[in-house]
Design a protein around this motif. Structure first.
Motif, PDB file in Angstrom:
ATOM      1  N   MET A   1      38.537  75.500 -56.627  1.00  0.00           N
ATOM      2  CA  MET A   1      38.975  75.308 -55.250  1.00  0.00           C
ATOM      3  C   MET A   1      37.967  74.413 -54.560  1.00  0.00           C
ATOM      4  O   MET A   1      36.779  74.471 -54.899  1.00  0.00           O
ATOM      5  CB  MET A   1      38.970  76.646 -54.514  1.00  0.00           C
ATOM      6  CG  MET A   1      40.324  77.266 -54.365  1.00  0.00           C
ATOM      7  SD  MET A   1      40.196  78.786 -53.463  1.00  0.00           S
ATOM      8  CE  MET A   1      41.009  78.306 -51.948  1.00  0.00           C
TER       9      MET A   1
ATOM     10  N   ILE B   1      41.068  74.303 -46.633  1.00  0.00           N
ATOM     11  CA  ILE B   1      41.219  74.142 -48.083  1.00  0.00           C
ATOM     12  C   ILE B   1      41.484  72.671 -48.387  1.00  0.00           C
ATOM     13  O   ILE B   1      42.464  72.099 -47.910  1.00  0.00           O
ATOM     14  CB  ILE B   1      42.381  75.002 -48.627  1.00  0.00           C
ATOM     15  CG1 ILE B   1      42.066  76.480 -48.434  1.00  0.00           C
ATOM     16  CG2 ILE B   1      42.630  74.703 -50.106  1.00  0.00           C
ATOM     17  CD1 ILE B   1      43.163  77.428 -48.921  1.00  0.00           C
TER      18      ILE B   1
ATOM     19  N   VAL C   1      36.720  73.607 -50.665  1.00  0.00           N
ATOM     20  CA  VAL C   1      36.874  73.970 -49.254  1.00  0.00           C
ATOM     21  C   VAL C   1      35.856  73.194 -48.438  1.00  0.00           C
ATOM     22  O   VAL C   1      34.820  72.776 -48.951  1.00  0.00           O
ATOM     23  CB  VAL C   1      36.664  75.492 -49.027  1.00  0.00           C
ATOM     24  CG1 VAL C   1      37.705  76.296 -49.768  1.00  0.00           C
ATOM     25  CG2 VAL C   1      35.267  75.945 -49.406  1.00  0.00           C
TER      26      VAL C   1
ATOM     27  N   ASP D   1      43.514  73.508 -53.429  1.00  0.00           N
ATOM     28  CA  ASP D   1      43.813  74.925 -53.673  1.00  0.00           C
ATOM     29  C   ASP D   1      43.877  75.184 -55.180  1.00  0.00           C
ATOM     30  O   ASP D   1      43.842  74.254 -55.994  1.00  0.00           O
ATOM     31  CB  ASP D   1      45.146  75.301 -53.002  1.00  0.00           C
ATOM     32  CG  ASP D   1      45.202  76.783 -52.637  1.00  0.00           C
ATOM     33  OD1 ASP D   1      44.410  77.568 -53.202  1.00  0.00           O
ATOM     34  OD2 ASP D   1      46.035  77.153 -51.801  1.00  0.00           O
TER      35      ASP D   1
END
Ligand code: XMP
Length: 184
Positions: free
Chosen positions: A69, A86, A71, A89
């Protein structure tokens, strides 16, 4: 490499690798191999956790799968605000899976606490965290971290995945920077 930029080596390459072997042994005990939930799913947070994630995966004596992921936390480059966006994802559904979030560093803990809340809504069978580094501030945030490699002083560190302006990730150790690097 990066001659003159590194002020001190906080954690050596050997200390990192010894700690990973220790963490891997502890983690492997908790996850049954061949469980109906499938292989342990490592979720790495880009980009800082990449080196830790790949070394940990190879040190773990159980089969694992990997997801990533990305972020970004709103705030200045050196402190996070807890408001997270995000950027990338997970590619897979984690419902019913045993998930282990792999973090490079927990500073205020705000990013991780947001991430845990977010992933919990996706109904994993279990959700735990392993972080290589933790700064003292993290203790103030109510976030459960079962596995911590090293507690470090409240200093900005680079190396082994951690960057300053995208540099120094490729160092095999964790170090601090000379003030001249920040323009000091
Ligand atoms: P919080 O404060 O939400 O932030 O726990 C964690 C994220 O902040 C970054 N961070 C650092 N990056 N050296 C770095 O290169 C550091 O000393 C440092 N402290 C925090 C990092 O992206 C981490 O995931």
């Amino acid at each position: 490499m990066y001659e003159g930029d590194i002020a001190s080596v906080l954690i050596s390459e050997e200390q990192i690798q010894d700690k990973i072997a220790e963490l891997a042994a502890i983690i492997a005990e908790r996850y049954p191999v061949g469980a109906p939930e499938g292989d342990l799913l490592l979720v790495g947070v880009l980009k800082g956790a990449v080196f830790f994630m790949t070394d940990l995966a190879r040190a773990l004596p159980i089969p694992t799968q990997m997801e990533f992921m990305a972020v970004s936390s709103y705030g200045s480059s050196t402190s996070s605000s807890g408001v997270v966006r995000i950027l990338k994802d997970l590619d897979k559904d984690i419902a019913g899976r045993h998930v282990l979030i792999v973090e490079d560093i927990i500073d205020s803990g705000l990013t991780l606490s947001w991430l845990m809340r977010n992933l919990r809504t996706r109904n994993p069978a279990s959700l735990e965290v392993v972080t290589l580094l933790r700064k003292p501030d993290a203790i103030k945030v109510d976030v459960e971290v079962a596995n911590v490699g090293f507690d470090i002083p409240d200093e900005f560190v680079v190396g082994y995945g951690l960057d300053y302006a995208e540099r120094y990730r490729d160092l095999p150790y964790i170090g601090t920077l000379e003030p001249t690097v920040y323009g000091g």
